[in-house]
Design a protein around this motif. Structure first.
Motif, PDB file in Angstrom:
ATOM      1  N   THR A  87      58.691 105.362  21.821  1.00  0.00           N
ATOM      2  CA  THR A  87      58.699 106.795  21.349  1.00  0.00           C
ATOM      3  C   THR A  87      60.297 107.326  21.742  1.00  0.00           C
ATOM      4  O   THR A  87      60.590 107.010  23.080  1.00  0.00           O
ATOM      5  N   LYS A  92      62.598 110.317  16.467  1.00  0.00           N
ATOM      6  CA  LYS A  92      61.816 111.476  15.764  1.00  0.00           C
ATOM      7  C   LYS A  92      62.786 112.209  14.983  1.00  0.00           C
ATOM      8  O   LYS A  92      62.374 112.650  13.769  1.00  0.00           O
ATOM      9  N   LYS A  95      63.258 110.209  11.729  1.00  0.00           N
ATOM     10  CA  LYS A  95      62.016 110.338  10.879  1.00  0.00           C
ATOM     11  C   LYS A  95      61.714 111.753  10.296  1.00  0.00           C
ATOM     12  O   LYS A  95      61.330 112.041   9.156  1.00  0.00           O
ATOM     13  N   ASP A  96      61.913 112.989  11.176  1.00  0.00           N
ATOM     14  CA  ASP A  96      61.810 114.198  10.675  1.00  0.00           C
ATOM     15  C   ASP A  96      62.744 114.564   9.503  1.00  0.00           C
ATOM     16  O   ASP A  96      62.269 115.258   8.622  1.00  0.00           O
TER      17      ASP A  96
END
Ligand SMILES: Nc1ncnc2c1ncn2[C@@H]1O[C@H](COP(=O)(O)OP(=O)(O)OP(=O)(O)O)[C@@H](O)[C@H]1O
Length: 131
Positions: A87, A92, A95-96
């Protein structure tokens, strides 16, 4: 960039790789199946309402836009997972952002669909006295 000789065999292989990409997304991405179902329903509605050639162009472009967005999003997700299995806030973000691209393409397609179909459905329902 080094120049290489044109090879029909290599071009045909490129097609094979691209079809392999379609096979992967069909097998592994539920969202892609949902979008394909939406495509089938939209095509059926377009045939039913007898949309004109320009409307078909808009519908086909909108559908292609969503499917291509979904493919690129999946490619990005796969690349992100390959680069970093843990993570990470940077993964993030990536991907977002990719997911936002799919969302925007879907909203665009919905607006195109609404512009084309809502007036026709309204007229149809008026004619059969449902409104
Ligand atoms: N390695 C990671 N590090 C940080 N956040 C992550 C990571 N992997 C996923 N996330 C977050 O979780 C969300 C969902 O990730 P996932 O890979 O499951 O995508 P998804 O859109 O739910 O998948 P699918 O498109 O297959 O339904 C991402 O949008 C991102 O916000």
């Amino acid at each position: 960039m080094t120049k290489t000789k044109f090879s029909l065999k290599k071009r045909l292989h490129s097609f094979r790789y691209a079809f392999n990409g379609l096979r992967i997304i069909w097998r592994e991405e539920h969202n892609f199946k949902v979008h394909l179902l939406a495509m089938v329903l939209t095509t059926a509605l377009s045939l039913l309402l007898q949309i004109n050639a320009y409307e078909w162009l808009a519908v086909i472009l909108a559908i292609g836009f969503v499917l291509v967005g979904e493919l690129l999003n999946t490619a990005m997700e796969n690349l992100a997972d390959f680069v970093c299995a843990e993570t990470d806030p940077r993964i993030k973000r990536i991907k977002d952002l990719a997911a936002a691209a799919v969302l925007l393409s879907s909203i665009t397609a919905l607006i195109v669909g609404a512009i084309i179909f809502v007036p026709k459905l309204y007229t149809l329902f008026l004619r059969i006295d449902l409104l």
